[in-house]
Design a protein around this motif. Structure first.
Motif, PDB file in Angstrom:
ATOM      1  N   ALA A  39       0.658  -1.151  -0.172  1.00 17.63           N
ATOM      2  CA  ALA A  39      -0.162   0.090   0.004  1.00 17.63           C
ATOM      3  C   ALA A  39       0.823   1.510  -0.008  1.00 17.63           C
ATOM      4  N   ALA A  40       1.914   1.258   0.630  1.00 17.46           N
ATOM      5  CA  ALA A  40       2.751   2.244   0.706  1.00 17.46           C
ATOM      6  C   ALA A  40       3.566   2.683  -0.372  1.00 17.46           C
ATOM      7  N   SER A  41       3.932   1.598  -1.110  1.00 14.72           N
ATOM      8  CA  SER A  41       4.517   1.876  -2.549  1.00 14.72           C
ATOM      9  C   SER A  41       3.747   1.939  -3.684  1.00 14.72           C
ATOM     10  N   GLY A  42       2.247   1.968  -3.303  1.00 17.30           N
ATOM     11  CA  GLY A  42       1.466   1.997  -4.534  1.00 17.30           C
ATOM     12  C   GLY A  42       1.048   0.707  -5.362  1.00 17.30           C
ATOM     13  N   GLU A  43       1.726  -0.194  -5.002  1.00 14.18           N
ATOM     14  CA  GLU A  43       1.777  -1.541  -5.621  1.00 14.18           C
ATOM     15  C   GLU A  43       0.548  -2.316  -5.307  1.00 14.18           C
ATOM     16  N   LEU A  44      -0.196  -2.119  -4.466  1.00 17.41           N
ATOM     17  CA  LEU A  44      -1.462  -2.868  -3.967  1.00 17.41           C
ATOM     18  C   LEU A  44      -2.513  -2.257  -4.565  1.00 17.41           C
ATOM     19  N   LEU A  45      -3.352  -2.999  -5.217  1.00 20.67           N
ATOM     20  CA  LEU A  45      -4.596  -2.840  -5.953  1.00 20.67           C
ATOM     21  C   LEU A  45      -5.754  -3.172  -5.267  1.00 20.67           C
ATOM     22  N   GLN A  46      -5.657  -4.588  -4.733  1.00 23.18           N
ATOM     23  CA  GLN A  46      -6.799  -5.336  -4.236  1.00 23.18           C
ATOM     24  C   GLN A  46      -6.296  -6.375  -3.528  1.00 23.18           C
ATOM     25  N   ILE A  47      -6.891  -7.029  -2.453  1.00 23.61           N
ATOM     26  CA  ILE A  47      -6.562  -7.978  -1.680  1.00 23.61           C
ATOM     27  C   ILE A  47      -8.039  -8.393  -0.902  1.00 23.61           C
ATOM     28  N   SER A  48      -8.209  -9.972  -0.935  1.00 25.06           N
ATOM     29  CA  SER A  48      -9.298 -10.229  -0.354  1.00 25.06           C
ATOM     30  C   SER A  48      -8.852 -11.837   0.112  1.00 25.06           C
ATOM     31  N   ALA A  49      -9.516 -12.338   1.082  1.00 24.65           N
ATOM     32  CA  ALA A  49      -9.663 -14.074   1.343  1.00 24.65           C
ATOM     33  C   ALA A  49     -10.908 -13.988   0.394  1.00 24.65           C
ATOM     34  N   LEU A  50     -11.153 -15.537   0.035  1.00 26.97           N
ATOM     35  CA  LEU A  50     -12.240 -16.146  -0.478  1.00 26.97           C
ATOM     36  C   LEU A  50     -13.116 -17.018   0.407  1.00 26.97           C
ATOM     37  N   GLU A  51     -14.164 -17.038   0.456  1.00 28.72           N
ATOM     38  CA  GLU A  51     -15.137 -17.808   1.608  1.00 28.72           C
ATOM     39  C   GLU A  51     -15.164 -19.304   0.761  1.00 28.72           C
ATOM     40  N   TYR A  52     -14.971 -20.046   1.926  1.00 32.22           N
ATOM     41  CA  TYR A  52     -15.197 -21.502   1.613  1.00 32.22           C
ATOM     42  C   TYR A  52     -16.546 -22.000   1.266  1.00 32.22           C
ATOM     43  N   ASP A  53     -17.340 -21.085   1.827  1.00 29.42           N
ATOM     44  CA  ASP A  53     -18.939 -21.615   1.866  1.00 29.42           C
ATOM     45  C   ASP A  53     -19.614 -20.718   0.625  1.00 29.42           C
ATOM     46  N   ARG A  54     -20.720 -20.809   0.308  1.00 37.35           N
ATOM     47  CA  ARG A  54     -21.263 -19.956  -0.608  1.00 37.35           C
ATOM     48  C   ARG A  54     -20.664 -19.770  -1.853  1.00 37.35           C
ATOM     49  N   THR A  55     -20.336 -21.117  -2.388  1.00 32.72           N
ATOM     50  CA  THR A  55     -19.584 -20.992  -3.433  1.00 32.72           C
ATOM     51  C   THR A  55     -20.080 -22.170  -4.468  1.00 32.72           C
ATOM     52  N   LEU A  56     -20.155 -21.925  -5.780  1.00 34.88           N
ATOM     53  CA  LEU A  56     -21.016 -22.762  -6.716  1.00 34.88           C
ATOM     54  C   LEU A  56     -19.819 -23.008  -7.873  1.00 34.88           C
ATOM     55  N   VAL A  57     -20.014 -24.321  -8.603  1.00 24.16           N
ATOM     56  CA  VAL A  57     -19.290 -24.311  -9.720  1.00 24.16           C
ATOM     57  C   VAL A  57     -20.388 -24.495 -10.852  1.00 24.16           C
ATOM     58  N   ARG A  58     -20.420 -24.023 -11.982  1.00 26.79           N
ATOM     59  CA  ARG A  58     -21.332 -23.913 -13.018  1.00 26.79           C
ATOM     60  C   ARG A  58     -20.580 -24.570 -14.160  1.00 26.79           C
ATOM     61  N   ARG A  59     -21.315 -25.627 -15.143  1.00 30.10           N
ATOM     62  CA  ARG A  59     -20.587 -26.252 -16.019  1.00 30.10           C
ATOM     63  C   ARG A  59     -21.391 -26.277 -17.036  1.00 30.10           C
ATOM     64  N   THR A  60     -21.297 -26.034 -18.196  1.00 32.23           N
ATOM     65  CA  THR A  60     -21.799 -26.227 -19.291  1.00 32.23           C
ATOM     66  C   THR A  60     -21.122 -26.894 -20.472  1.00 32.23           C
ATOM     67  N   GLU A  61     -20.138 -27.583 -20.364  1.00 32.46           N
ATOM     68  CA  GLU A  61     -19.146 -28.094 -21.343  1.00 32.46           C
ATOM     69  C   GLU A  61     -19.682 -29.433 -21.978  1.00 32.46           C
ATOM     70  N   SER A  62     -20.557 -30.019 -21.191  1.00 34.02           N
ATOM     71  CA  SER A  62     -20.936 -31.348 -21.778  1.00 34.02           C
ATOM     72  C   SER A  62     -22.496 -31.492 -21.221  1.00 34.02           C
ATOM     73  N   GLY A  63     -23.168 -30.881 -22.245  1.00 38.82           N
ATOM     74  CA  GLY A  63     -24.830 -31.189 -21.869  1.00 38.82           C
ATOM     75  C   GLY A  63     -25.482 -29.936 -21.275  1.00 38.82           C
TER      76      GLY A  63
END
Length: 117
Positions: A39-63
């Motif tokens: 942040a001090a050097s101006g190199e940080l744009l964004q940071i975040s942890a990602l939740e393990y819950d409330r996550t889905l995977v959407r697939r359409t490649e086969s059917g």
């Protein structure tokens, strides 16, 4: 040049990391130090942890479209968090990734953004 640092983890990775470090606050203090520096050097744009819950995977490649619970796709590793940084080059991005405690136990993927806009 912008890079995304993807911090990989496993479902039990937090417990493994904390047990290995012996001091649960070490990981948080390492992140705090890296964030403050970037942040001090101006190199940080964004940071975040990602939740393990409330996550889905959407697939359409086969059917028909399938939506399943995630975040697991074909691996037991998941992305647990990320840093979006703007640094001078790949060497600096790799240096920052190597400073994260998670890098001692799991991959921290360094990816250049295809579009730097």
């Amino acid at each position: 040049m912008k890079f995304l640092l993807l911090i990989h983890n496993t479902a039990d990775g937090d417990e493994v990391l904390e047990a290995a470090l012996g001091r649960p606050d070490d990981r948080d203090s390492t992140h705090a130090g890296v964030v403050a520096e970037l942040a001090a050097s101006g190199e940080l744009l964004q940071i975040s942890a990602l939740e393990y819950d409330r996550t889905l995977v959407r697939r359409t490649e086969s059917g028909p479209t399938a939506i399943t619970d995630g975040p697991f796709t074909e691996s037991r590793e998941i992305v647990g968090g990320f840093y979006l940084i703007d640094v001078g080059g790949l060497d600096r991005a790799v240096e920052i990734a190597g400073r994260l405690e998670e890098a001692r136990f799991a991959p921290v993927e360094v990816r250049a953004l295809a579009s730097d806009g």
